[in-house]
Design an enzyme around this catalytic site. Sequence first.
Site, short mmCIF file in Angstrom:
data_model
loop_
_atom_site.label_atom_id
_atom_site.label_comp_id
_atom_site.label_asym_id
_atom_site.label_seq_id
_atom_site.Cartn_x
_atom_site.Cartn_y
_atom_site.Cartn_z
N LYS A 112 23.46 120.90 89.18
CA LYS A 112 22.05 121.31 89.05
C LYS A 112 21.95 122.76 89.46
O LYS A 112 22.62 123.19 90.41
CB LYS A 112 21.15 120.44 89.93
N GLU A 182 9.64 120.62 90.78
CA GLU A 182 9.32 120.57 92.21
C GLU A 182 8.01 121.27 92.51
O GLU A 182 7.79 122.42 92.10
CB GLU A 182 10.46 121.21 93.03
O1 KIV Z 1 18.43 120.26 97.28
C1 KIV Z 1 17.70 119.28 97.04
O2 KIV Z 1 17.64 118.32 97.79
C2 KIV Z 1 16.92 119.33 95.82
C3 KIV Z 1 15.86 118.28 95.66
C4 KIV Z 1 14.71 118.67 96.49
C5 KIV Z 1 15.48 118.10 94.25
O3 KIV Z 1 17.09 120.19 95.01
#
Ligand code: KIV
Length: 258
Positions: A112, A182
Amino acid sequence: MAITIHTLRKLKQQGKPIVALTAWEYATTQLLDETADLILVGDSLAMVALGYPSTLPITLAEMLHHCRAVRRAVHRSLMVVDLPFGSYQTGPAQAFEAASHLMKEGGAEAVKLEGGYPRLVETVAFLVEAGVPVCGHIGLTPQSVHQLGGYRTQGTSEAAAARLLAQAKDLQEAGAFALVLEHIPSELAAEITRALAIPTIGIGAGPHCDGQILVTHDLLGLSEHAPPFVRPYADLRGVIAQAVSRFGDDVRTRTFPT
Ligand code: KIV
């Protein structure tokens, strides 16, 4: 059966909500794996597990260390790992190198990364073409906290909302398999969710996303400060404090061990 990026797309098509949680170590992840469709080794572990003041300081080596522990516990969920700040922003080659470390040495199944600006979208397209599944993340992107001026709701003006909708479409076009939204208004999250074929996973983005994710420390009541949108499902800080204090009392009064 193991969950893949295609399972998540099917869940969206079937209107079944996606359950996602963050993970940082072995024992709790074994429990998460029984319920979660997606387990994220999120860089939030920088703050909740390592005590850093933001997600910025965490390194790729530290992410990899936690990624390996989580990998040993995940057998069912899709395991996604955050690319940490500074490991992908200069372009596709840097991002691919970081992703390949997490996949080869850490067993990540997807990565991600935060943002939806044009150069980042190009990086996403490159990674996807190279065989790296990518989850996007827009709205409040904590790695940009200093640029954003704090952890505040994003997409509140008409122009900002239109920008986020366009970024969501661009990330889908680039091949992202899902998108974290978010801290954006619920109506905007609903609009983005309707506009995309890929699933949206919300955090502080209201009930209309295709799935929901929470930082597991927040859900369990382990965090020092949880964001206002979190519903705490347990008070582990209280439980642990009480257990530790009872142990201390028992040792001091010589009632443990018997
Ligand atoms: O780093 C994380 O935990 C995240 C979530 C808040 C989606 O990116």
